[in-house]
Motif scaffolding. Structure first.
Motif, PDB file in Angstrom:
ATOM      1  N   PRO A 232     -21.628  -2.955  -1.039  1.00  0.00           N
ATOM      2  CA  PRO A 232     -22.173  -1.617  -1.311  1.00  0.00           C
ATOM      3  C   PRO A 232     -21.932  -1.131  -2.731  1.00  0.00           C
ATOM      4  O   PRO A 232     -22.696  -0.287  -3.225  1.00  0.00           O
ATOM      5  N   HIS A 233     -20.914  -1.653  -3.427  1.00  0.00           N
ATOM      6  CA  HIS A 233     -20.586  -1.172  -4.775  1.00  0.00           C
ATOM      7  C   HIS A 233     -21.357  -1.912  -5.856  1.00  0.00           C
ATOM      8  O   HIS A 233     -21.257  -1.568  -7.041  1.00  0.00           O
ATOM      9  N   LEU A 234     -22.139  -2.937  -5.463  1.00  0.00           N
ATOM     10  CA  LEU A 234     -22.912  -3.715  -6.426  1.00  0.00           C
ATOM     11  C   LEU A 234     -24.396  -3.405  -6.299  1.00  0.00           C
ATOM     12  O   LEU A 234     -24.890  -3.077  -5.213  1.00  0.00           O
ATOM     13  N   THR A 235     -25.106  -3.530  -7.410  1.00  0.00           N
ATOM     14  CA  THR A 235     -26.564  -3.394  -7.366  1.00  0.00           C
ATOM     15  C   THR A 235     -27.155  -4.634  -6.708  1.00  0.00           C
ATOM     16  O   THR A 235     -26.454  -5.633  -6.468  1.00  0.00           O
ATOM     17  N   VAL A 236     -28.455  -4.583  -6.449  1.00  0.00           N
ATOM     18  CA  VAL A 236     -29.139  -5.739  -5.890  1.00  0.00           C
ATOM     19  C   VAL A 236     -28.958  -6.951  -6.794  1.00  0.00           C
ATOM     20  O   VAL A 236     -28.596  -8.047  -6.340  1.00  0.00           O
ATOM     21  N   LYS A 237     -29.187  -6.759  -8.089  1.00  0.00           N
ATOM     22  CA  LYS A 237     -29.051  -7.871  -9.032  1.00  0.00           C
ATOM     23  C   LYS A 237     -27.634  -8.418  -9.037  1.00  0.00           C
ATOM     24  O   LYS A 237     -27.423  -9.642  -9.075  1.00  0.00           O
TER      25      LYS A 237
ATOM     26  N   ILE B 130     -31.675 -12.134   2.430  1.00  0.00           N
ATOM     27  CA  ILE B 130     -32.260 -13.479   2.436  1.00  0.00           C
ATOM     28  C   ILE B 130     -32.158 -14.089   1.046  1.00  0.00           C
ATOM     29  O   ILE B 130     -31.763 -15.252   0.880  1.00  0.00           O
ATOM     30  N   ALA B 131     -32.512 -13.306   0.029  1.00  0.00           N
ATOM     31  CA  ALA B 131     -32.464 -13.803  -1.349  1.00  0.00           C
ATOM     32  C   ALA B 131     -31.047 -14.213  -1.732  1.00  0.00           C
ATOM     33  O   ALA B 131     -30.833 -15.256  -2.365  1.00  0.00           O
ATOM     34  N   ARG B 132     -30.067 -13.412  -1.347  1.00  0.00           N
ATOM     35  CA  ARG B 132     -28.679 -13.724  -1.694  1.00  0.00           C
ATOM     36  C   ARG B 132     -28.230 -15.030  -1.039  1.00  0.00           C
ATOM     37  O   ARG B 132     -27.559 -15.854  -1.677  1.00  0.00           O
ATOM     38  N   SER B 133     -28.603 -15.228   0.211  1.00  0.00           N
ATOM     39  CA  SER B 133     -28.228 -16.469   0.887  1.00  0.00           C
ATOM     40  C   SER B 133     -28.897 -17.682   0.249  1.00  0.00           C
ATOM     41  O   SER B 133     -28.279 -18.736   0.085  1.00  0.00           O
ATOM     42  N   ILE B 134     -30.158 -17.547  -0.107  1.00  0.00           N
ATOM     43  CA  ILE B 134     -30.862 -18.661  -0.748  1.00  0.00           C
ATOM     44  C   ILE B 134     -30.219 -19.002  -2.085  1.00  0.00           C
ATOM     45  O   ILE B 134     -30.017 -20.182  -2.430  1.00  0.00           O
TER      46      ILE B 134
ATOM     47  N   ASN C 245     -25.476  -8.320  -6.580  1.00  0.00           N
ATOM     48  CA  ASN C 245     -25.298  -9.051  -5.327  1.00  0.00           C
ATOM     49  C   ASN C 245     -25.853 -10.466  -5.443  1.00  0.00           C
ATOM     50  O   ASN C 245     -25.236 -11.433  -4.975  1.00  0.00           O
ATOM     51  N   LEU C 246     -27.018 -10.589  -6.073  1.00  0.00           N
ATOM     52  CA  LEU C 246     -27.650 -11.904  -6.229  1.00  0.00           C
ATOM     53  C   LEU C 246     -26.844 -12.784  -7.181  1.00  0.00           C
ATOM     54  O   LEU C 246     -26.644 -13.984  -6.919  1.00  0.00           O
ATOM     55  N   LEU C 247     -26.385 -12.221  -8.275  1.00  0.00           N
ATOM     56  CA  LEU C 247     -25.592 -12.988  -9.249  1.00  0.00           C
ATOM     57  C   LEU C 247     -24.267 -13.434  -8.636  1.00  0.00           C
ATOM     58  O   LEU C 247     -23.784 -14.535  -8.922  1.00  0.00           O
ATOM     59  N   PHE C 248     -23.686 -12.585  -7.809  1.00  0.00           N
ATOM     60  CA  PHE C 248     -22.433 -12.939  -7.135  1.00  0.00           C
ATOM     61  C   PHE C 248     -22.619 -14.220  -6.318  1.00  0.00           C
ATOM     62  O   PHE C 248     -21.779 -15.121  -6.344  1.00  0.00           O
ATOM     63  N   ALA C 249     -23.741 -14.293  -5.594  1.00  0.00           N
ATOM     64  CA  ALA C 249     -24.014 -15.479  -4.776  1.00  0.00           C
ATOM     65  C   ALA C 249     -24.278 -16.694  -5.654  1.00  0.00           C
ATOM     66  O   ALA C 249     -23.760 -17.786  -5.398  1.00  0.00           O
ATOM     67  N   GLU C 250     -25.075 -16.518  -6.682  1.00  0.00           N
ATOM     68  CA  GLU C 250     -25.449 -17.633  -7.544  1.00  0.00           C
ATOM     69  C   GLU C 250     -24.233 -18.232  -8.254  1.00  0.00           C
ATOM     70  O   GLU C 250     -24.136 -19.451  -8.425  1.00  0.00           O
ATOM     71  N   GLU C 251     -23.284 -17.376  -8.652  1.00  0.00           N
ATOM     72  CA  GLU C 251     -22.112 -17.842  -9.391  1.00  0.00           C
ATOM     73  C   GLU C 251     -21.100 -18.548  -8.499  1.00  0.00           C
ATOM     74  O   GLU C 251     -20.201 -19.226  -8.997  1.00  0.00           O
TER      75      GLU C 251
ATOM     76  N   MET D 160     -33.835 -18.226  -9.660  1.00  0.00           N
ATOM     77  CA  MET D 160     -33.729 -16.829  -9.262  1.00  0.00           C
ATOM     78  C   MET D 160     -35.062 -16.095  -9.409  1.00  0.00           C
ATOM     79  O   MET D 160     -35.425 -15.286  -8.545  1.00  0.00           O
ATOM     80  N   LYS D 161     -35.788 -16.361 -10.475  1.00  0.00           N
ATOM     81  CA  LYS D 161     -37.067 -15.670 -10.683  1.00  0.00           C
ATOM     82  C   LYS D 161     -38.017 -15.940  -9.523  1.00  0.00           C
ATOM     83  O   LYS D 161     -38.686 -15.020  -9.020  1.00  0.00           O
ATOM     84  N   ALA D 162     -38.072 -17.191  -9.065  1.00  0.00           N
ATOM     85  CA  ALA D 162     -38.960 -17.538  -7.958  1.00  0.00           C
ATOM     86  C   ALA D 162     -38.525 -16.838  -6.672  1.00  0.00           C
ATOM     87  O   ALA D 162     -39.357 -16.365  -5.893  1.00  0.00           O
ATOM     88  N   VAL D 163     -37.218 -16.768  -6.449  1.00  0.00           N
ATOM     89  CA  VAL D 163     -36.706 -16.103  -5.251  1.00  0.00           C
ATOM     90  C   VAL D 163     -37.040 -14.614  -5.277  1.00  0.00           C
ATOM     91  O   VAL D 163     -37.520 -14.041  -4.302  1.00  0.00           O
TER      92      VAL D 163
END
Length: 357
Positions: A86-91, A140-144, A93-99, A110-113
């Protein structure tokens, strides 16, 4: 290859599973509510305990002497509820998963997702500012983007409109094949399983069956899954897109020598192969080809099998159409009045609005 030979118990409830899952395949998992679908996904991910063995390639995820924690298993789960930070933006959240991917380099762009999940306009928002459907798409995007070897999807598209749902499931299906992933989709919306899952597992009587081709699973019936079983039988048919009649809101599809008309699905390209789903209860049978009726689809085939239903009131009739099986559920009274026999030519009538593309 993911091999799971486990027994999972929660209180007085338990189920068994013995499955071998291949990379590059999107699997469906279906069963009645409370049968253990979510628990099975969580057991694979190491979120809930289970007895037995789970092995991925050469890695032991658990056996009689060792249980790997969730973070050591190359899985990612899309939960039914909101699990975004909840304390992170959408972006963020996505970067957290990718890293935090376990692989050396992320195989997903990421752009395609972001484009396929249609979340480019909400990247700077926080979860509290999102609708339920937007939260689902970000999840879904974060899991991918965590780039797992095994992607576990628990009712991922329940709050999405049909257009978005189809686009996302098609993207996940293509991603699974292209990146050689194992994906398991849990959904109560059977057309989604039928149209996008190559193979399907069924939970019945506390046992998860080994995966079978989805077409075979549906056409043979799912009577054990529900007291309302008449809503469950259906057929998955492989078709080719002929064209779109935009002025009429229709898409024309070919199945062998037959033409099927469906509600327009403009995202499909001419010549593209896709699957359609038709409920057995929506198929009407005729011994002779009817004339001057509103039903647009009249498919000619041969009756190959008649299976009496457990209710003693109806039967499921299997029709071969161009080498594919179409199931129709009719009353035993109709069966007798029409004197239907295996081997005879039969006409299957399907309303356009009953074809799910």
């Amino acid at each position: 290859m993911l091999i799971a030979q486990i027994t999972c118990s929660r209180g007085s409830f338990s189920f068994r599973a013995k499955v071998d899952l291949k990379p590059g395949v999107l699997y469906g998992l279906i069963g009645p509510s409370g049968s253990g679908k979510t628990t099975f996904l969580h057991a694979l991910a190491g979120i809930v305990p289970a007895d037995g063995k789970i092995k991925f390639k050469q890695d032991i995820w658990q056996d009689h002497s060792y249980i790997a924690p969730s973070q050591r298993r190359s899985t990612s789960t899309v939960f039914q509820e909101n699990r975004l930070f909840p304390h992170l933006t959408v972006k963020e959240n996505l970067l957290f998963a990718e890293e935090r991917t376990l692989s050396d380099s992320c195989s997903v762009d990421m752009k395609a997702v972001v484009e396929n999940l249609e979340i480019d306009r909400i990247l700077e928002k926080k979860p509290e500012q999102l609708s339920g459907g937007q939260i689902k798409r970000v999840s879904i995007a974060r899991s991918i983007l965590s780039d797992p070897d095994v992607l576990l999807l628990d009712e991922p598209t329940t709050e999405l409109e049909d257009r978005l749902k189809s686009k996302i499931l098609k993207f996940i299906s293509e991603l699974t094949k292209t990146n050689n992933k194992i994906t398991i989709l849990v959904s109560h919306h059977l057309p989604d399983i039928g149209r996008y899952c190559e193979e399907t597992m069924v939970i019945s009587k506390n046992v998860i069956s080994p995966p079978r081709p989805t077409q075979s699973v549906f056409v043979r019936g799912l009577a054990d899954l529900s007291n309302n079983a008449e809503s469950l039988e259906g057929s998955v048919l492989s078709v080719t897109v002929l064209d779109h009649q935009r002025d009429r809101g229709l898409t024309r599809l070919s199945l062998a020598d037959e033409i099927i008309v469906a509600p327009i699905s403009a995202d499909l390209e001419r010549g593209e192969k896709t699957n359609i789903f038709v409920l057995a209860r929506d198929v009407i049978l005729a011994s002779e080809q009817p004339d001057k009726i509103s039903i647009r689809n009249c498919l000619s085939g041969h009756l190959v099998e008649i299976n009496e239903y457990p209710d003693g009131f109806s039967s499921v009739v299997i029709i071969d159409i161009g080498g594919q099986s179409l199931a129709a559920r009719i009353t035993n009274s109709s069966l007798q009045d029409m004197n239907l026999q295996t081997g005879q030519t039969i006409f299957a009538l399907i309303k356009t609005i009953s074809v799910e593309v």
